[in-house]
Write a protein that holds these residues in place. Structure first.
Motif, PDB file in Angstrom:
ATOM      1  N   LYS A   1      16.908  30.067  28.313  1.00 22.86           N
ATOM      2  CA  LYS A   1      15.925  30.850  27.557  1.00 22.86           C
ATOM      3  C   LYS A   1      14.641  30.050  27.412  1.00 22.86           C
ATOM      4  N   LYS A   2      13.519  30.691  27.731  1.00 23.29           N
ATOM      5  CA  LYS A   2      12.205  30.061  27.658  1.00 23.29           C
ATOM      6  C   LYS A   2      11.636  30.238  26.252  1.00 23.29           C
ATOM      7  N   PRO A   3      10.750  29.355  25.841  1.00 25.52           N
ATOM      8  CA  PRO A   3      10.104  29.513  24.533  1.00 25.52           C
ATOM      9  C   PRO A   3       9.264  30.794  24.496  1.00 25.52           C
ATOM     10  N   ASP A   4       8.964  31.279  23.300  1.00 25.90           N
ATOM     11  CA  ASP A   4       8.229  32.537  23.138  1.00 25.90           C
ATOM     12  C   ASP A   4       6.821  32.495  23.726  1.00 25.90           C
ATOM     13  N   ASN A   5       6.211  31.325  23.751  1.00 23.84           N
ATOM     14  CA  ASN A   5       4.842  31.267  24.253  1.00 23.84           C
ATOM     15  C   ASN A   5       4.770  31.213  25.781  1.00 23.84           C
ATOM     16  N   VAL A   6       5.892  31.188  26.452  1.00 22.76           N
ATOM     17  CA  VAL A   6       5.930  31.190  27.913  1.00 22.76           C
ATOM     18  C   VAL A   6       6.198  32.622  28.372  1.00 22.76           C
ATOM     19  N   VAL A   7       5.357  33.092  29.286  1.00 15.50           N
ATOM     20  CA  VAL A   7       5.503  34.455  29.780  1.00 15.50           C
ATOM     21  C   VAL A   7       6.358  34.402  31.042  1.00 15.50           C
ATOM     22  N   TRP A   8       7.604  34.766  30.871  1.00 13.98           N
ATOM     23  CA  TRP A   8       8.591  34.653  31.942  1.00 13.98           C
ATOM     24  C   TRP A   8       9.274  35.992  32.117  1.00 13.98           C
ATOM     25  N   ASP A   9       9.382  36.432  33.348  1.00 15.78           N
ATOM     26  CA  ASP A   9      10.093  37.666  33.647  1.00 15.78           C
ATOM     27  C   ASP A   9      11.490  37.292  34.105  1.00 15.78           C
ATOM     28  N   GLU A  10      12.476  37.673  33.310  1.00 13.78           N
ATOM     29  CA  GLU A  10      13.852  37.275  33.614  1.00 13.78           C
ATOM     30  C   GLU A  10      14.398  37.998  34.837  1.00 13.78           C
ATOM     31  N   LYS A  11      13.955  39.213  35.085  1.00 14.45           N
ATOM     32  CA  LYS A  11      14.453  39.956  36.242  1.00 14.45           C
ATOM     33  C   LYS A  11      13.934  39.351  37.544  1.00 14.45           C
ATOM     34  N   GLN A  12      12.637  39.056  37.559  1.00 15.33           N
ATOM     35  CA  GLN A  12      12.042  38.497  38.775  1.00 15.33           C
ATOM     36  C   GLN A  12      12.148  36.973  38.816  1.00 15.33           C
TER      37      GLN A  12
ATOM     38  N   GLU B   1      10.256  34.620  37.359  1.00 18.62           N
ATOM     39  CA  GLU B   1       8.992  33.950  37.642  1.00 18.62           C
ATOM     40  C   GLU B   1       8.060  34.085  36.447  1.00 18.62           C
ATOM     41  N   TYR B   2       7.039  33.231  36.426  1.00 14.70           N
ATOM     42  CA  TYR B   2       6.027  33.298  35.384  1.00 14.70           C
ATOM     43  C   TYR B   2       5.074  34.446  35.723  1.00 14.70           C
ATOM     44  N   ILE B   3       4.789  35.262  34.740  1.00 14.12           N
ATOM     45  CA  ILE B   3       3.947  36.435  35.017  1.00 14.12           C
ATOM     46  C   ILE B   3       2.659  36.445  34.197  1.00 14.12           C
ATOM     47  N   ALA B   4       2.306  35.345  33.586  1.00 14.97           N
ATOM     48  CA  ALA B   4       1.099  35.287  32.757  1.00 14.97           C
ATOM     49  C   ALA B   4      -0.141  35.660  33.567  1.00 14.97           C
ATOM     50  N   ARG B   5      -0.200  35.252  34.814  1.00 12.87           N
ATOM     51  CA  ARG B   5      -1.373  35.539  35.648  1.00 12.87           C
ATOM     52  C   ARG B   5      -1.482  37.020  36.011  1.00 12.87           C
ATOM     53  N   LEU B   6      -0.394  37.760  35.880  1.00 12.92           N
ATOM     54  CA  LEU B   6      -0.392  39.178  36.228  1.00 12.92           C
ATOM     55  C   LEU B   6      -0.779  40.085  35.063  1.00 12.92           C
TER      56      LEU B   6
ATOM     57  N   PRO C   1      -2.927  41.840  32.135  1.00 19.73           N
ATOM     58  CA  PRO C   1      -4.349  42.184  32.003  1.00 19.73           C
ATOM     59  C   PRO C   1      -4.982  41.622  30.727  1.00 19.73           C
ATOM     60  N   TYR C   2      -4.232  40.843  29.978  1.00 20.81           N
ATOM     61  CA  TYR C   2      -4.723  40.270  28.729  1.00 20.81           C
ATOM     62  C   TYR C   2      -4.280  38.814  28.634  1.00 20.81           C
ATOM     63  N   ALA C   3      -4.912  38.083  27.734  1.00 20.19           N
ATOM     64  CA  ALA C   3      -4.563  36.674  27.545  1.00 20.19           C
ATOM     65  C   ALA C   3      -3.200  36.586  26.874  1.00 20.19           C
ATOM     66  N   SER C   4      -2.378  35.653  27.358  1.00 24.19           N
ATOM     67  CA  SER C   4      -1.036  35.522  26.796  1.00 24.19           C
ATOM     68  C   SER C   4      -0.850  34.220  26.024  1.00 24.19           C
ATOM     69  N   GLN C   5      -1.896  33.419  25.951  1.00 25.62           N
ATOM     70  CA  GLN C   5      -1.811  32.158  25.225  1.00 25.62           C
ATOM     71  C   GLN C   5      -2.984  32.052  24.267  1.00 25.62           C
ATOM     72  N   ALA C   6      -2.816  31.243  23.256  1.00 29.16           N
ATOM     73  CA  ALA C   6      -3.869  31.063  22.258  1.00 29.16           C
ATOM     74  C   ALA C   6      -5.124  30.464  22.876  1.00 29.16           C
ATOM     75  N   SER C   7      -4.974  29.688  23.927  1.00 27.50           N
ATOM     76  CA  SER C   7      -6.137  29.072  24.563  1.00 27.50           C
ATOM     77  C   SER C   7      -6.794  29.997  25.590  1.00 27.50           C
TER      78      SER C   7
END
Length: 140
Positions: free
Chosen positions: A11-22, A24-29, A31-37
């Motif tokens: 299990k990944k931390p809540d601030n990491v955008v991870w798609d369990e089905k695929q 892979e990290y999906i933060a770049r996909l 349409p909005y910012a997924s991190q505080a920075s």
């Protein structure tokens, strides 16, 4: 118990955008910012858009209303003229497209083929019969 530990490790931390089905990290996909920075999400000011829309639509409605008023005035005038001529007395069958002359009589108005400059009767107007059998006033 061992299986629970494995699941916790995966299990990944809540601030990491991870798609369990695929897997892979999906933060770049996203349409909005997924991190505080990430970039700030700015909500557009839609009040200006709404105001502009209201002004444009109001002008359009006002124009359409004026056109409808003019159309109603024309309709009422044509209906009045048509009724005036059809209630007048005449003993001939008018031809479509021809101009006839309405005069005031002693008891009732009458329609004539004779132009107003050819005799001395009280002239009420010149009318032309349209193809729709409506009487239209003609300038004389």
């Amino acid at each position: 118990m061992f299986a629970k530990r494995v699941e916790l490790k995966k299990k990944k931390p809540d601030n990491v955008v991870w798609d369990e089905k695929q897997e892979e990290y999906i933060a770049r996909l996203l349409p909005y910012a997924s991190q505080a920075s990430g970039p700030v999400i700015k909500i557009p000011n839609v009040d200006a858009f709404k105001q502009k829309g209201v002004e444009k639509v109001s002008k359009q409605f006002q124009t359409e209303l004026e056109e409808l008023k003019d159309k109603i005035k024309d309709f009422v005038k044509t209906a009045s003229d048509t009724q005036k001529v059809y209630t007048a007395k005449f003993k001939f069958e008018p031809l479509v497209g021809e101009t006839y002359y309405l005069y005031e009589g002693d008891q009732e108005d009458y329609l004539s083929l004779i132009a107003p400059n050819q005799w001395k009767k009280k002239f009420l107007g010149a009318y032309r019969l349209s193809s729709e059998y409506k009487w239209e006033r003609v300038e004389w």
